[in-house]
Write a protein that holds these residues in place. Structure first.
Motif, short mmCIF file in Angstrom:
data_model
loop_
_atom_site.label_atom_id
_atom_site.label_comp_id
_atom_site.label_asym_id
_atom_site.label_seq_id
_atom_site.Cartn_x
_atom_site.Cartn_y
_atom_site.Cartn_z
N THR A 176 6.55 4.16 -5.15
CA THR A 176 6.20 2.92 -5.69
C THR A 176 7.42 1.90 -5.73
OG1 THR A 176 4.37 3.77 -6.85
CG2 THR A 176 5.17 1.74 -7.67
N LYS A 368 -10.38 2.52 -13.14
CA LYS A 368 -9.31 1.64 -13.40
C LYS A 368 -10.00 0.51 -14.52
CE LYS A 368 -5.48 -0.94 -11.86
NZ LYS A 368 -4.53 -0.98 -10.51
N ARG A 391 -1.20 4.11 0.31
CA ARG A 391 -0.62 3.15 -0.58
C ARG A 391 -1.65 2.49 -1.40
NH1 ARG A 391 1.07 -0.59 2.82
NH2 ARG A 391 3.17 0.69 3.29
N LYS A 392 -2.89 2.07 -0.94
CA LYS A 392 -3.94 1.45 -1.39
C LYS A 392 -4.19 2.24 -2.61
CE LYS A 392 -8.55 -0.52 -0.99
NZ LYS A 392 -9.70 -0.91 -0.45
N TYR A 394 -2.67 4.76 -3.85
CA TYR A 394 -1.87 5.03 -5.20
C TYR A 394 -1.78 3.54 -6.08
CZ TYR A 394 0.72 9.03 -3.35
OH TYR A 394 1.17 10.41 -3.02
N GLU A 395 -2.06 2.49 -5.57
CA GLU A 395 -2.02 1.33 -6.32
C GLU A 395 -3.13 1.35 -7.17
OE1 GLU A 395 -2.22 -1.79 -3.24
OE2 GLU A 395 -0.14 -1.69 -3.05
#
Length: 406
Positions: A176, A368, A391-392, A394-395
């Motif tokens: 990140t 979330k 990446r998505k 992890y976000e």
């Protein structure tokens, strides 16, 4: 009168009284027990020259008895002697008392805090040990390195507190914020630990983001309080330059009990991995699960598998079911039902991101929105390799990645 000349007993006594104003200890060693007349004539080291057993509280002769050498060649010598954590300067001088050879030893206990700065102490240790200490220091953090542990620590048997410490979400820091952020996080954690431990304690970079703390001679209650305090302090520490990076560590701790340190390290390592199930936790032998001041049973944490592959669920359940309570959701909807039912009692979610119908990404989005992802870690299971896909994930709160083919 100089000490190179023969002195009477009275002159020797007066000389010692003067020297005792300067040195912590002044003592006279006679020739008996140092060497035979034959070894003196040939200037060979005697078989049993050392008279220091009881004086230095040792059960064997000194490896470098300078007084025996001085008796052989009459040359004054100086050495540094370590007894436990104390450091002594020893000066050995040849004298004659009523024409009989003797050795006068003048000894000072060196207060390292007052007389020697940190750089000076390091230089002294280098010279005494005959090694370059730098080969044992981790370049990034300044902690001792794995080589130091392997060569100097793992086979020692002194009773010690042994703590294995691992940074939570370290891979996430790197992915990140970049590897520089990971480096600063490691430096920050080591800096905190160094401030919290004693001078006699050791911190070793055991590997990657895993550190070993060795606390010789510490009482168990004190040890447990200390590693709890280290966890709490790290939890409240900011990483310079990275205000959004939240530090936490998982710690496993044991008392070595006189066994080789490597055995205690193995136990502490297993406890540390139990601590990582919920993260930001201390787990010790006698307190199975400690988060702050709360105690529960670490062995029956709940793990939720959300995966529409029956074979994968069965394999994971077989692997983990011996230690943990396993919950299974065969699709995203069932997984969300389990999350609603058990909430933060779930220690870990293993989530397939590519399922028929509702996807794993939608589960992450739901978690979330409900703030569950802040306290319930999620590891994604997927055969997807694309950087944008990972990446998505992890976000959306995923902390780690497992390939579907375990």
């Amino acid at each position: 009168m100089g000490m190179d000349e023969s002195m009477t007993k009275q002159e020797t006594k007066e000389m010692m009284e003067q020297l005792e104003k300067v040195f912590s200890i002044v003592r006279i060693l006679d020739i008996e027990g140092f060497e035979t007349a034959n070894s003196l004539r040939k200037k060979k080291m005697p078989d049993n020259p050392c008279q220091c057993y009881s004086f230095w509280n040792r059960d064997k002769r000194c490896e470098n008895c300078i007084s025996a050498r001085v008796l052989a060649d009459k040359k004054q010598r100086t050495k540094i002697e370590f007894i436990n954590s104390d450091m002594y300067q020893v000066i050995s001088k040849y004298i004659e008392i009523d024409n009989v050879p003797h050795i006068m030893e003048m000894i000072n206990c060196l207060d390292s805090d007052v007389l020697i700065d940190q750089d000076g102490r390091k230089e002294i240790i280098k010279k005494i040990a005959g090694i370059d200490e730098e080969i044992y220091i981790d370049v990034l953090t300044g902690a001792y390195n794995r080589k130091y542990y392997e060569e100097n620590i793992k086979m020692t048997t002194r009773v010690s507190g042994i703590a294995m410490l691992d940074l939570d979400d370290f891979k996430l820091y790197n992915d990140t914020f970049g590897h520089m952020a990971g480096d600063v996080a490691l430096e920050t954690v080591v800096s905190v630990i160094k401030k919290e431990i004693r001078k006699t304690d050791l911190i070793i970079r055991y590997g990657g983001d895993e550190f070993l703390i060795v606390m010789p001679g510490i009482e168990e209650n004190t040890f447990v309080k200390k590693i709890k305090h280290i966890r709490e302090t790290i939890d409240n520490t900011k990483v310079p330059g990275y205000p959004k990076l939240k530090l936490s560590v998982s710690i496993g701790g044991v008392i070595s009990g006189g066994q080789p340190i490597e055995k205690a390290v193995e136990k502490a390592d297993k406890l540390m991995y139990k601590a990582k199930i919920k993260k930001n936790m201390v787990v010790t032998e006698n307190e199975k699960n400690v988060i702050g001041n709360n105690v529960s049973d670490v062995n029956r944490f709940k793990i939720l598998i959300i995966d529409d592959s029956e074979s994968d669920c069965d394999e994971l359940t077989e692997m983990l079911g011996g230690e943990f309570d396993m919950l299974n959701g065969s699709n995203a909807e069932q997984g969300i039902d389990m999350l609603n039912k058990y909430g933060e009692d779930i220690a870990l979610v293993l989530l397939d991101l590519k399922m028929c119908g509702m996807s794993g990404f939608e589960v992450l989005t739901y978690m979330k929105q409900k703030s569950l992802s802040e306290n319930v870690p999620v590891i994604m299971i997927s055969d997807e390799k694309s950087a944008s896909f990972i990446r998505k994930a992890y976000e959306l709160g995923v902390i780690d990645y497992i390939s579907r083919h375990l």
